[in-house]
Design an enzyme around this catalytic site. Structure first.
Site, PDB file in Angstrom:
ATOM      1  N   GLU A   1     -71.651 -22.411  17.946  1.00 40.86           N
ATOM      2  CA  GLU A   1     -71.136 -22.768  19.258  1.00 40.86           C
ATOM      3  C   GLU A   1     -69.619 -22.720  19.144  1.00 40.86           C
ATOM      4  O   GLU A   1     -69.012 -23.543  18.454  1.00 40.86           O
ATOM      5  CB  GLU A   1     -71.578 -24.157  19.711  1.00 40.86           C
ATOM      6  CG  GLU A   1     -71.043 -24.470  21.096  1.00 40.86           C
ATOM      7  CD  GLU A   1     -71.310 -25.874  21.598  1.00 40.86           C
ATOM      8  OE1 GLU A   1     -70.953 -26.137  22.748  1.00 40.86           O
ATOM      9  OE2 GLU A   1     -71.837 -26.704  20.835  1.00 40.86           O
TER      10      GLU A   1
ATOM     11  N   ASP B   1     -64.505 -25.378  16.361  1.00 39.45           N
ATOM     12  CA  ASP B   1     -63.407 -25.752  17.251  1.00 39.45           C
ATOM     13  C   ASP B   1     -62.153 -25.899  16.401  1.00 39.45           C
ATOM     14  O   ASP B   1     -62.235 -26.263  15.234  1.00 39.45           O
ATOM     15  CB  ASP B   1     -63.707 -27.062  17.978  1.00 39.45           C
ATOM     16  CG  ASP B   1     -62.994 -27.150  19.332  1.00 39.45           C
ATOM     17  OD1 ASP B   1     -63.680 -27.384  20.339  1.00 39.45           O
ATOM     18  OD2 ASP B   1     -61.758 -26.989  19.378  1.00 39.45           O
TER      19      ASP B   1
ATOM     20  N   ASP C   1     -62.405 -23.426  27.024  1.00 43.60           N
ATOM     21  CA  ASP C   1     -61.227 -24.233  27.287  1.00 43.60           C
ATOM     22  C   ASP C   1     -60.022 -23.406  26.848  1.00 43.60           C
ATOM     23  O   ASP C   1     -60.073 -22.771  25.803  1.00 43.60           O
ATOM     24  CB  ASP C   1     -61.336 -25.522  26.468  1.00 43.60           C
ATOM     25  CG  ASP C   1     -60.195 -26.480  26.707  1.00 43.60           C
ATOM     26  OD1 ASP C   1     -59.573 -26.399  27.772  1.00 43.60           O
ATOM     27  OD2 ASP C   1     -59.925 -27.292  25.820  1.00 43.60           O
TER      28      ASP C   1
END
Length: 172
Positions: free
Chosen positions: A52, A77, A126
């Site tokens: 992810e 991330d 984002d």
């Protein structure tokens, strides 16, 4: 969140066995030790691997890991303070099929061998404000980075079969 809380979360991430935070200078010079070996070294199984990208707090990856114990999940991330919550929660729930990797998408080729990853998820890209102004552009860039880094061709069939994108936050 104050900077003290961020620093505290960064330090706590270093204590979690499910967080990989490599030194970026080392990654630029050479591949990570897990490249081509995630199943053998980290997960210790032959289950499929799902990434992810931009996992944020990791809620989606955790949900999938709970529902699919026969699959491995890696939340990626660059912001470790974001996925701190997911890393902590997954450890508290004894989830052995999930981990979190702190890196930029551009460096994925340093972590994964060709065809090592079975699916890529980009759920809530984002920054969202850029999506508002340039539409699908950022999304295409993220998919292209992922495909290039993992040596896939970004064709319609590969996107349909291996990369899942949530468009729920795009306002065009």
């Amino acid at each position: 969140m104050g900077s003290k809380n961020k620093l505290k979360k960064f330090q706590e991430n270093n204590t979690f066995k499910n967080v990989i935070q490599p030194n970026i200078k080392e990654i630029i010079r050479k591949n990570h030790i897990f490249k081509g070996n995630w199943r053998k070294i980290y997960f210790k199984n032959n289950n499929p691997i799902y990434l992810e990208l931009g996992c944020g707090e990791g809620e989606y990856s955790i949900f999938l890991a709970k529902k699919n114990p026969d699959k491995n999940f890696i939340g990626v991330d660059i912001k470790g303070a974001r996925f701190w919550h997911g890393a902590k929660l997954s450890q508290e729930n004894y989830l052995e099929n999930i981990c979190f990797l702190r890196t930029k998408i551009e460096y994925l080729e340093k972590f994964f061998e060709n065809s090592e990853v079975d699916e890529i998820w980009i759920t809530f890209p984002d920054p969202q404000f850029i999506l508002f102004f340039i539409g699908h552009g950022l999304l295409i860039i993220a998919i292209a980075y992922a495909c290039i880094a993992l040596k896939n061709r970004p064709t319609l069939s590969s996107v349909r079969n291996g990369i899942y994108v949530s468009l729920s936050l795009i306002h065009i």
